[in-house]
Design an enzyme around this catalytic site. Structure first.
Site, PDB file in Angstrom:
ATOM      1  N   LYS A 158      -0.408  30.595  46.523  1.00 32.29           N
ATOM      2  CA  LYS A 158      -1.483  31.410  45.939  1.00 32.29           C
ATOM      3  C   LYS A 158      -2.367  30.571  45.032  1.00 32.29           C
ATOM      4  O   LYS A 158      -3.596  30.611  45.132  1.00 32.29           O
ATOM      5  CB  LYS A 158      -0.860  32.559  45.132  1.00 32.29           C
ATOM      6  CG  LYS A 158      -1.844  33.261  44.210  1.00 32.29           C
ATOM      7  CD  LYS A 158      -1.218  34.400  43.447  1.00 32.29           C
ATOM      8  CE  LYS A 158      -0.754  34.059  42.065  1.00 32.29           C
ATOM      9  NZ  LYS A 158      -1.808  33.927  41.052  1.00 32.29           N
ATOM     10  N   ASN A 159      -1.736  29.817  44.142  1.00 38.93           N
ATOM     11  CA  ASN A 159      -2.521  29.128  43.114  1.00 38.93           C
ATOM     12  C   ASN A 159      -3.318  27.950  43.663  1.00 38.93           C
ATOM     13  O   ASN A 159      -4.118  27.367  42.958  1.00 38.93           O
ATOM     14  CB  ASN A 159      -1.621  28.671  41.962  1.00 38.93           C
ATOM     15  CG  ASN A 159      -1.199  29.857  41.110  1.00 38.93           C
ATOM     16  OD1 ASN A 159      -1.868  30.889  41.095  1.00 38.93           O
ATOM     17  ND2 ASN A 159      -0.069  29.733  40.428  1.00 38.93           N
ATOM     18  N   CYS A 184      -4.681  39.198  28.612  1.00 36.85           N
ATOM     19  CA  CYS A 184      -3.848  39.625  29.732  1.00 36.85           C
ATOM     20  C   CYS A 184      -2.429  39.778  29.214  1.00 36.85           C
ATOM     21  O   CYS A 184      -2.133  39.416  28.075  1.00 36.85           O
ATOM     22  CB  CYS A 184      -3.989  38.672  30.912  1.00 36.85           C
ATOM     23  SG  CYS A 184      -2.677  37.537  31.192  1.00 36.85           S
ATOM     24  N   ARG A 208      -5.040  33.876  26.544  1.00 34.89           N
ATOM     25  CA  ARG A 208      -5.597  33.082  27.638  1.00 34.89           C
ATOM     26  C   ARG A 208      -7.105  32.814  27.521  1.00 34.89           C
ATOM     27  O   ARG A 208      -7.895  33.264  28.350  1.00 34.89           O
ATOM     28  CB  ARG A 208      -5.256  33.722  28.985  1.00 34.89           C
ATOM     29  CG  ARG A 208      -3.768  33.875  29.165  1.00 34.89           C
ATOM     30  CD  ARG A 208      -3.398  34.396  30.516  1.00 34.89           C
ATOM     31  NE  ARG A 208      -3.436  33.381  31.541  1.00 34.89           N
ATOM     32  CZ  ARG A 208      -3.082  33.583  32.803  1.00 34.89           C
ATOM     33  NH1 ARG A 208      -2.669  34.758  33.183  1.00 34.89           N
ATOM     34  NH2 ARG A 208      -3.122  32.608  33.673  1.00 34.89           N
ATOM     35  N   ASP A 259       5.738  29.853  35.395  1.00 35.91           N
ATOM     36  CA  ASP A 259       5.747  30.908  36.411  1.00 35.91           C
ATOM     37  C   ASP A 259       7.145  31.190  36.979  1.00 35.91           C
ATOM     38  O   ASP A 259       7.300  32.103  37.798  1.00 35.91           O
ATOM     39  CB  ASP A 259       4.803  30.536  37.567  1.00 35.91           C
ATOM     40  CG  ASP A 259       3.358  30.881  37.250  1.00 35.91           C
ATOM     41  OD1 ASP A 259       3.103  31.506  36.201  1.00 35.91           O
ATOM     42  OD2 ASP A 259       2.474  30.515  38.048  1.00 35.91           O
ATOM     43  N   ARG A 271       0.113  41.062  44.014  1.00 31.35           N
ATOM     44  CA  ARG A 271      -0.925  40.081  43.697  1.00 31.35           C
ATOM     45  C   ARG A 271      -0.503  38.683  44.139  1.00 31.35           C
ATOM     46  O   ARG A 271      -1.352  37.862  44.492  1.00 31.35           O
ATOM     47  CB  ARG A 271      -1.166  40.052  42.176  1.00 31.35           C
ATOM     48  CG  ARG A 271      -2.057  41.163  41.648  1.00 31.35           C
ATOM     49  CD  ARG A 271      -2.455  40.860  40.229  1.00 31.35           C
ATOM     50  NE  ARG A 271      -2.699  39.437  40.104  1.00 31.35           N
ATOM     51  CZ  ARG A 271      -2.225  38.652  39.129  1.00 31.35           C
ATOM     52  NH1 ARG A 271      -1.504  39.167  38.162  1.00 31.35           N
ATOM     53  NH2 ARG A 271      -2.482  37.368  39.116  1.00 31.35           N
TER      54      ARG A 271
HETATM   55  C1  UD1 Z   1      -1.189  28.661  33.906  1.00 33.68           C
HETATM   56  C2  UD1 Z   1      -0.071  27.689  34.207  1.00 33.68           C
HETATM   57  C3  UD1 Z   1       0.022  27.593  35.690  1.00 33.68           C
HETATM   58  C4  UD1 Z   1       0.273  28.980  36.248  1.00 33.68           C
HETATM   59  C5  UD1 Z   1      -0.826  29.956  35.801  1.00 33.68           C
HETATM   60  C6  UD1 Z   1      -0.552  31.388  36.195  1.00 33.68           C
HETATM   61  C7  UD1 Z   1       0.634  25.719  32.988  1.00 33.68           C
HETATM   62  C8  UD1 Z   1       0.211  24.508  32.239  1.00 33.68           C
HETATM   63  N1  UD1 Z   1      -0.336  26.452  33.557  1.00 33.68           N
HETATM   64  O1  UD1 Z   1      -2.396  28.153  34.458  1.00 33.68           O
HETATM   65  O2  UD1 Z   1       1.057  26.717  36.064  1.00 33.68           O
HETATM   66  O3  UD1 Z   1       0.320  28.972  37.622  1.00 33.68           O
HETATM   67  O4  UD1 Z   1      -0.916  29.922  34.407  1.00 33.68           O
HETATM   68  O5  UD1 Z   1       0.507  31.944  35.490  1.00 33.68           O
HETATM   69  O6  UD1 Z   1       1.800  25.988  33.111  1.00 33.68           O
HETATM   70  N2  UD1 Z   1      -5.771  27.381  27.211  1.00 33.68           N
HETATM   71  C9  UD1 Z   1      -6.693  27.381  26.181  1.00 33.68           C
HETATM   72  N3  UD1 Z   1      -8.013  27.294  26.502  1.00 33.68           N
HETATM   73  C10 UD1 Z   1      -8.449  27.215  27.796  1.00 33.68           C
HETATM   74  C11 UD1 Z   1      -7.507  27.197  28.831  1.00 33.68           C
HETATM   75  C12 UD1 Z   1      -6.161  27.279  28.509  1.00 33.68           C
HETATM   76  O7  UD1 Z   1      -6.335  27.484  25.023  1.00 33.68           O
HETATM   77  O8  UD1 Z   1      -9.676  27.120  28.016  1.00 33.68           O
HETATM   78  C13 UD1 Z   1      -4.330  27.488  26.907  1.00 33.68           C
HETATM   79  C14 UD1 Z   1      -3.762  28.794  27.443  1.00 33.68           C
HETATM   80  O9  UD1 Z   1      -3.927  29.851  26.537  1.00 33.68           O
HETATM   81  C15 UD1 Z   1      -2.317  28.444  27.650  1.00 33.68           C
HETATM   82  C16 UD1 Z   1      -2.385  26.987  28.078  1.00 33.68           C
HETATM   83  O10 UD1 Z   1      -3.634  26.494  27.593  1.00 33.68           O
HETATM   84  O11 UD1 Z   1      -1.598  28.544  26.455  1.00 33.68           O
HETATM   85  C17 UD1 Z   1      -2.241  26.764  29.581  1.00 33.68           C
HETATM   86  O12 UD1 Z   1      -3.295  27.383  30.208  1.00 33.68           O
HETATM   87  P1  UD1 Z   1      -3.808  26.985  31.649  1.00 33.68           P
HETATM   88  O13 UD1 Z   1      -2.995  25.915  32.239  1.00 33.68           O
HETATM   89  O14 UD1 Z   1      -5.263  26.793  31.592  1.00 33.68           O
HETATM   90  O15 UD1 Z   1      -3.561  28.329  32.366  1.00 33.68           O
HETATM   91  P2  UD1 Z   1      -3.765  28.630  33.845  1.00 33.68           P
HETATM   92  O16 UD1 Z   1      -4.800  27.784  34.474  1.00 33.68           O
HETATM   93  O17 UD1 Z   1      -3.921  30.103  33.925  1.00 33.68           O
END
Ligand code: UD1
Length: 418
Positions: free
Chosen positions: A22-23, A116, A121, A306, A399
């Site tokens: 998915k990702n 969320c 996030r 995850d 999802r």
């Molecule tokens: C994250 C997971 C990913 C997982 C997905 C769905 C990690 C590092 N990432 O990806 O493996 O598949 O969720 O559950 O495990 N953050 C900020 N500012 C930003 C972006 C991120 O502060 O602009 C923080 C987030 O709040 C979080 C961390 O960075 O604490 C990791 O976020 P990120 O890797 O960007 O999240 P996803 O891409 O959603």
């Protein structure tokens, strides 16, 4: 509204195939916006989030259709450059259209995704990355209004303070069409990022270093639509292995990449499960009596956030005490209160949960899914619980898991949707 009924106590045996990731698939669908023409992807899982991506792409003048596990996207110049709130709030990954739209058309209006269930996030790191490439960003009426003076992004240097997966992908896509070279430092190293870079390179991009913490992107003038097979879903594969661990038996997950599951496999071995990893499959043999072990989630190659919830279900029925630390998201223990309803013994604190294992100690009950991976955790807990567990709000599961109930039933689990 669909629910899932799980009757615990059945041993699992047999082979089951992992679907496409998915990702990876979602990001690739948005990457298609970088080049007009026909993009073809295979091994695309049939999931609600993929349907949501189709809806967003269609709102941007693309035509999306599925033929079995193949997806064909016909990309045409959009009449607008907006990712509407209704689409983004359903699926956060929609913010991944920001980089492609900015790079190709010099403008984008993307709804802010909001909070969320697993944490706030934010997307500040995505936006800082776009600014480093010369974009002007304004937040207005709940939307990111982004534009590029002169119409073309400029290569730049970005050092992420956290190795953000989404941020790395967004900036990597944006940089493909920028003038000059971009370096992304402290880049995320997830296999899905490598897969996305591989597709972008097939389209004609010049990306190197994906999968390491420094990614270099040499901007090119234009890209072409191409074809790609999506990598296997390591989180789904891990969930199926954990099902084998928790229910006991002998389960082989095929069509997966064992190297991508290293952190999980190490913990399963440490807990006393027998693991055999082949070139593209993993077999788990589990006969009960497994031990509790500690885990700390971390960006890849660390233990994936995850799989934290599903691993917690296993710890609930293992011998001893497990300390589970969540370092990626601040609020990813929503499943704890539901596991307590099944009789688990867990003390949650901020970002740490202490699980006192109770082998054979869970009892079926009605529970509520709160997010995607929490749903899977409750289904797995149901496999180990005595009697019947009913998981409500199973739409979260749809999802991100392709027919999980069919896959588990094929192994001998008593799981049905109703
Ligand atoms: C994250 C997971 C990913 C997982 C997905 C769905 C990690 C590092 N990432 O990806 O493996 O598949 O969720 O559950 O495990 N953050 C900020 N500012 C930003 C972006 C991120 O502060 O602009 C923080 C987030 O709040 C979080 C961390 O960075 O604490 C990791 O976020 P990120 O890797 O960007 O999240 P996803 O891409 O959603």
């Amino acid at each position: 509204m669909d629910r899932m009924r799980v009757v615990g106590g059945k041993t699992l045996r047999g082979e089951v195939r992992a679907s496409g990731a998915k990702n990876s698939a979602l990001k690739m669908l948005f990457a298609s916006l970088l080049a007009e023409g026909r993009h073809e992807f295979s091994n695309v899982p049939d999931l609600k989030d993929v349907d949501s991506s189709f809806a967003l792409l269609e709102s941007l003048n693309c035509k999306a259709r599925r033929e079995g596990d193949r997806v064909i996207i016909d990309v045409a110049a959009p009449g607008n450059f907006e990712a509407h709130y209704d689409l983004v709030r359903k699926m956060r990954a929609s913010i991944l259209c920001l980089g492609p739209l900015l790079a190709k058309y010099g403008q984008a209006q993307v709804s802010l995704p909001g909070g969320c269930a697993i944490g706030s996030r934010p997307i500040n790191l995505h936006l800082e990355g776009m600014k480093a490439l010369g974009a002007e960003i304004e937040l207005k009426n709940g939307y990111v209004h982004a534009s590029v003076p002169g119409g073309r992004l400029q290569g730049g240097q970005i050092l992420f303070e956290f190795a953000t997966v989404g941020g790395t992908e967004n900036v990597m896509m944006a940089a493909t069409l920028a003038n000059g070279t971009t370096y992304i430092e402290n880049a995320a190293k997830e296999p899905e990022i490598v897969d996305l870079a591989n597709y972008l390179n097939k389209m004609g991009a010049k990306i190197s270093g994906a999968g390491t913490s420094i990614i270099r992107v040499d901007g090119v003038k234009s890209l072409n639509a191409s074809q790609h097979r999506v990598i296997p879903d390591r989180i789904e594969a891990g969930t199926l292995l954990l099902a084998g661990a928790i229910a006991g038996g002998d389960v082989t997950v095929t069509d997966c990449v064992p190297d991508d599951l290293d952190a999980l496999l190490a913990k399963l071995r440490e807990a006393g499960h027998e693991i055999h990893a082949g070139p593209n499959q993993v077999r788990i043999k589990s006969s009960g009596g497994a031990r509790c072990v500690d885990i700390t989630t971390a960006p890849h190659p660390g233990f994936p956030t995850d799989l934290q919830a599903q691993f917690m279900s296993l710890m609930c029925v293992s011998e001893g005490v497990s300390v589970i630390s969540e370092t990626v998201f601040e609020n990813r223990f929503m499943h704890v209160t539901e596991l307590l309803r099944l009789g688990a013994d867990i003390t949650p604190k901020t970002r740490v949960a202490v699980v006192r294992g109770k082998p054979g100690g869970l009892e079926g009950a009605p529970v509520m899914a709160t997010d995607l991976r929490a749903s899977a955790c409750l289904v797995l807990a149901g496999l180990a619980a005595r009697g019947e567990t009913v998981v409500n709000r199973i739409y979260h599961l749809d999802r991100g898991y392709e027919k999980l109930e069919n896959k588990l039933s094929s192994l001998g689990a008593a799981v049905e949707r109703f």
